[in-house]
Scaffold this active site. Structure first.
Site, PDB file in Angstrom:
ATOM      1  CB  SER A   1       1.921  17.021 -52.054  1.00 14.28           C
ATOM      2  OG  SER A   1       2.140  16.382 -50.831  1.00 14.28           O
ATOM      3  N   GLY A   2       3.692  14.060 -53.068  1.00 12.55           N
ATOM      4  CA  GLY A   2       5.123  13.186 -53.031  1.00 12.55           C
ATOM      5  C   GLY A   2       6.264  13.242 -54.190  1.00 12.55           C
TER       6      GLY A   2
ATOM      7  NE  ARG B   1      17.685  10.263 -50.167  1.00 10.94           N
ATOM      8  CZ  ARG B   1      16.559  10.373 -50.306  1.00 10.94           C
ATOM      9  NH1 ARG B   1      15.498   9.100 -50.925  1.00 10.94           N
ATOM     10  NH2 ARG B   1      15.172  11.905 -50.475  1.00 10.94           N
TER      11      ARG B   1
ATOM     12  NE  ARG C   1      11.004  25.923 -64.985  1.00  9.52           N
ATOM     13  CZ  ARG C   1      12.380  24.893 -64.808  1.00  9.52           C
ATOM     14  NH1 ARG C   1      13.278  24.655 -65.407  1.00  9.52           N
ATOM     15  NH2 ARG C   1      11.367  23.749 -64.467  1.00  9.52           N
TER      16      ARG C   1
ATOM     17  CE  LYS D   1      15.233   7.176 -53.990  1.00 13.07           C
ATOM     18  NZ  LYS D   1      13.931   7.833 -54.898  1.00 13.07           N
TER      19      LYS D   1
ATOM     20  CG  HIS E   1       3.966  10.340 -48.183  1.00  9.91           C
ATOM     21  ND1 HIS E   1       3.021  10.528 -49.303  1.00  9.91           N
ATOM     22  CD2 HIS E   1       4.815  10.510 -48.578  1.00  9.91           C
ATOM     23  CE1 HIS E   1       4.414  11.156 -50.411  1.00  9.91           C
ATOM     24  NE2 HIS E   1       5.360  10.868 -49.419  1.00  9.91           N
TER      25      HIS E   1
ATOM     26  CB  CYS F   1       8.490  11.751 -47.987  1.00 11.02           C
ATOM     27  SG  CYS F   1       8.174  10.716 -49.329  1.00 11.02           S
TER      28      CYS F   1
END
Length: 328
Positions: free
Chosen positions: A156-157, A99, A38, A204, A233, A126
């Site tokens: 925004s995370g 990770r 798209r 994590k 953050h 992050c």
């Protein structure tokens, strides 16, 4: 001649990567942008010309790329990263897909270096990035025996969707991304819950901290919280050392360290806040004080722009690290 691909170029992290490749003057000879079907055909300005976004396909993985910056989600990375790798490219991936794979390097350039046993490099979570950078400094100075995190993570995370939910809440509209309103609220969970009561985000941080610092037995715990802040953050770290430093000594080890800014003057109400970190490269630390309830234990407050050092900047720094190694 260095040919680089950016996958997910129209997303929040991908678009920030493009800005950094331009402003940091990374030495590349050709840049190719990919995204979903798209977004194919979209024109994106870069330096003094325009780049046309292409649809990501398996055929693209057969092109002779030197480096691939992947910011298109875990499932996309699991499928396409090995294909790029097979054709000789080094993939720097921003998702969580690789990770904890023992064959894959998990890299923060100020902390560790890639071995390139495999040509896929994982960008950490992050919140982990802005934690392990100061923790590595503390580890080298005093030794670590325990870490407890409480995070205050901006919307925004969650990418554009998280920002939109915050904006919708301000307008009195229901959220589309989060299960509850984030405006004027905090959500004490990020990602899915696990059987042990922790969330995937918390797990994590625990696992990645141990891997990056190469301390597989380090006791680590975390509580991750989403807060109604658009960018950057904040993390409260409760850290126990092998040694018994003073508060002054703990503050001193952060001075003049690459990527770290110390802001800690309670008498003048100087301490790190998300508004300080937004748009800045450095991780800012402060509110350093002794924990009077535990021996050799200190509180350290960390703030960082999660889209910059927490994602796009770290990926670009990894790329730059590799490019500099090539020229040695």
């Amino acid at each position: 001649m260095t040919k680089v691909a950016v996958i997910g170029a129209t997303g929040l992290v991908g678009s920030t990567i493009l800005q950094l490749l331009e402003t940091k003057n990374i030495e590349i000879s050709e840049l190719v942008l990919f995204a979903s079907k798209r977004s194919a055909g979209k024109k994106i300005p870069f330096k003094d010309y325009e780049l046309t976004v292409r649809e990501l396909t398996e055929a693209a993985t057969k092109e002779p790329f030197d480096y691939v910056l992947m910011s298109a989600g875990g499932q996309t990375s699991l499928h396409y990263s090995p294909l790029f790798e097979e054709n000789g490219a080094v993939v720097i991936d921003n998702s969580s897909a690789w990770r904890m794979n023992p064959e894959i390097d998990l890299i923060v350039p100020e902390v560790n270096h890639p071995s390139l046993d495999r040509k896929i490099i994982a960008n950490p979570n992050c919140s982990t990035i802005q934690s392990v950078s100061p923790l590595k400094i503390l580890q080298d100075a005093f030794g670590l025996t325990r870490v407890a995190y409480t995070t205050y993570q901006s919307v925004s995370g969650s990418g554009w969707a998280g920002i939109e939910d915050l904006n919708r809440g301000e307008r009195g509209e229901d959220p589309l991304n989060y299960p509850y309103p984030i405006y004027d609220n905090v959500l004490p969970h990020i990602d899915d819950f696990l059987e042990n009561g922790y969330t995937k985000e918390e797990e994590k941080m625990i696992d990645e901290t141990r891997k990056i610092l190469d301390l597989p037995e380090l006791p680590v715990t975390a509580t991750c919280v989403r807060v109604p802040v658009k960018s950057s953050h904040s993390i409260a770290m409760n850290v126990t050392f092998e040694e018994s430093p003073t508060v002054k000594e703990v503050k001193q080890v952060f001075r003049n360290k690459p990527g770290i800014t110390l802001k800690d003057d309670p008498d003048h109400l100087e301490y790190p806040m998300p508004i300080d970190a937004a748009g800045k490269d450095d991780i800012i630390v402060g509110r350093i004080r002794k924990d009077n309830s535990l021996e050799n234990t200190f509180h350290v407050w960390s703030v960082s722009d999660n889209i910059l050092k927490g994602a796009a900047l770290n990926a670009v720094q990894i790329l730059n690290q590799l490019l500099k190694e090539e020229t040695k």
